[in-house]
Design an enzyme around this catalytic site. Structure first.
Site, short mmCIF file in Angstrom:
data_model
loop_
_atom_site.label_atom_id
_atom_site.label_comp_id
_atom_site.label_asym_id
_atom_site.label_seq_id
_atom_site.Cartn_x
_atom_site.Cartn_y
_atom_site.Cartn_z
N HIS A 178 0.84 -1.20 0.00
CA HIS A 178 0.00 0.00 0.00
C HIS A 178 0.88 1.25 0.00
O HIS A 178 1.93 1.30 0.63
CB HIS A 178 -0.93 0.00 1.22
CG HIS A 178 -2.03 1.00 1.11
ND1 HIS A 178 -1.86 2.34 1.36
CD2 HIS A 178 -3.35 0.85 0.76
CE1 HIS A 178 -3.00 2.97 1.18
NE2 HIS A 178 -3.91 2.10 0.81
N GLU A 207 -4.15 1.76 -7.23
CA GLU A 207 -4.60 2.90 -6.44
C GLU A 207 -3.70 4.11 -6.74
O GLU A 207 -2.63 4.24 -6.16
CB GLU A 207 -4.53 2.60 -4.95
CG GLU A 207 -5.48 1.51 -4.48
CD GLU A 207 -5.58 1.50 -2.96
OE1 GLU A 207 -6.66 1.76 -2.44
OE2 GLU A 207 -4.54 1.24 -2.31
#
Length: 232
Positions: A90, A159
């Site tokens: 992430h 993302e």
């Protein structure tokens, strides 16, 4: 369709329990056929056994069974909790905590060797995005270095960093173009994340190149997450 809620450093044990009970009841009552994942705070990872319809995963873990890794969780602890799903790469861990591509790849190799379902995140900065689609794809593919793309339990989440937590999602055209270019290199599911919310989830997931969504702040209220599930 795959929907995953990432709580980040939000919710307590008590509120996570309440959330999961309501979500599980909703999934049962609606006979949901989608794959639902939830990444709660680490102190709530033991809510696995008695919650139906939801797969619980860890937001992070160190690539070792145990050891002198202060503040980390190892696979030995996760095994005791029956956790078999992990989030790796992430942008907040890459950017805030300084996790390198080599370390993300090390985590991937270790948890793939244990048979985990791996949600692996990639994404570019606004500077890279402004350089054009070719630069964007090159950057995202560089974040897949050292990753076995044929691993059968791999799920990739695209993302864009500039869209995470900003309330500004990438446009449908940007999502479609980027996913199409990435899918030319991938055979695994490709999710979109980055300010996915109630108002845009239906149109984003209607794109044929998108296989699901990784949702952050918009998933923190169980009522909102349930409504998002209903919209697809």
């Amino acid at each position: 369709m795959i929907l995953a809620a990432n709580f980040k450093t939000n919710h307590t044990r008590k509120s996570t329990r309440h959330y999961l009970e309501r979500l599980s009841n909703f999934l049962f009552e609606t006979s949901c056929e989608h794959d639902i994942f939830l990444f709660p705070p680490p102190l709530a990872l033991d809510f696995f056994d008695d919650i139906g319809g939801v797969c619980i995963g860890t937001q992070n873990a160190y690539p070792a069974p145990s050891g002198a890794f202060t503040g980390e969780v190892g696979s030995e602890q996760l095994e005791e909790l029956a956790i078999q799903t992990i989030l790796i790469g992430h942008s907040e861990r890459r950017g805030i905590l300084g996790e390198s591509q080599a370390f993300c790849a090390e985590k991937f190799r270790y948890y793939a060797s244990l048979g985990y379902t791996i949600f692996y995140c990639i994404g570019e900065s606004l500077e890279v995005r402004r350089a054009g689609i070719e630069a964007t794809i090159r950057h995202n593919l560089s974040q897949l270095e050292g990753i076995d793309l044929s691993y059968p339990k791999l799920i990739i989440a695209y993302e864009p960093i500039w869209a995470i937590g900003t309330g500004v999602s990438a446009s449908l055209e940007q999502i479609q173009e980027t996913h199409a270019a990435l899918k030319a290199h991938l055979s695994c599911p490709l999710l979109y994340g980055g300010s996915v919310n109630l108002s845009n989830i239906a149109e984003i997931l209607a794109l044929p190149e998108v296989d699901g969504a990784l949702i952050g702040s918009a998933s923190l209220k169980v009522e909102d997450f349930c409504q998002m599930i209903q919209k697809i």
